[in-house]
Design a protein around this motif. Structure first.
Motif, short mmCIF file in Angstrom:
data_model
loop_
_atom_site.label_atom_id
_atom_site.label_comp_id
_atom_site.label_asym_id
_atom_site.label_seq_id
_atom_site.Cartn_x
_atom_site.Cartn_y
_atom_site.Cartn_z
N SER A 16 0.83 -1.21 0.00
CA SER A 16 0.00 0.00 0.00
C SER A 16 0.86 1.25 0.00
N LEU A 17 0.30 2.30 -0.53
CA LEU A 17 0.89 3.64 -0.49
C LEU A 17 -0.24 4.64 -0.38
N ARG A 18 0.06 5.79 0.21
CA ARG A 18 -0.91 6.88 0.22
C ARG A 18 -0.27 8.10 -0.40
N LEU A 19 -0.86 8.56 -1.48
CA LEU A 19 -0.40 9.78 -2.14
C LEU A 19 -1.15 10.98 -1.58
N SER A 20 -0.44 12.10 -1.52
CA SER A 20 -1.04 13.34 -1.04
C SER A 20 -0.92 14.41 -2.11
N CYS A 21 -1.88 15.30 -2.13
CA CYS A 21 -1.87 16.42 -3.06
C CYS A 21 -2.28 17.67 -2.29
N VAL A 22 -1.37 18.63 -2.22
CA VAL A 22 -1.68 19.90 -1.58
C VAL A 22 -2.18 20.86 -2.64
N VAL A 23 -3.33 21.44 -2.40
CA VAL A 23 -3.94 22.39 -3.33
C VAL A 23 -3.85 23.78 -2.73
N SER A 24 -3.15 24.67 -3.42
CA SER A 24 -2.99 26.02 -2.90
C SER A 24 -3.46 27.03 -3.93
#
Length: 126
Positions: A16-24
């Motif tokens: 498993s992996l968890r990807l993150s996306c920061v929206v600014s």
């Protein structure tokens, strides 16, 4: 709108992996945030998306039941939890934001998205 994806890496099949996306930027102005991926020598493929207004999610058949998209509104972040990973999931993963009605109507079409993050590489291999 600016997006920054992270969380990629090397994982064994079944992992498993968890990807993150920061929206600014004008984070409240998007209608859809999507995850796409592109494997070497292949076209960019839609993976999953989440709508801004009501948080409805959609997943591609290839990842349904294995990947889950979610968001943290307070932190302006979108996540992609990837379980039961397979070698064919190996790709560069991108998060993207669509601000128009087109993105809401055609969330699987990469042309519906105006803003893209830089991508994060996911490699599934033993």
């Amino acid at each position: 709108v600016q997006l920054q994806a992270s969380g990629g890496g090397l994982v064994q099949p079944g992992g498993s992996l968890r990807l993150s996306c920061v929206v600014s930027g004008s984070a409240s102005g998007y209608s859809v945030i999507g995850w796409f991926r592109q494997a070497t020598g292949k076209e960019r493929e839609w993976v999953s998306c989440i709508t801004n207004r009501d948080g409805v999610t959609y997943d591609a058949d290839s990842v349904k039941g294995r990947f889950t998209i979610s968001r943290d509104i307070a932190k302006n972040m979108v996540f992609l939890q990837m379980n039961s990973l397979k070698p064919e999931d190996t790709a560069v993963y991108y998060c993207a934001a669509g601000t128009s009605v087109m993105a809401s109507m055609y969330p699987a079409d990469p042309n519906s998205y105006e803003y893209w993050g830089q991508g994060t590489l996911v490699t599934v291999s033993s």
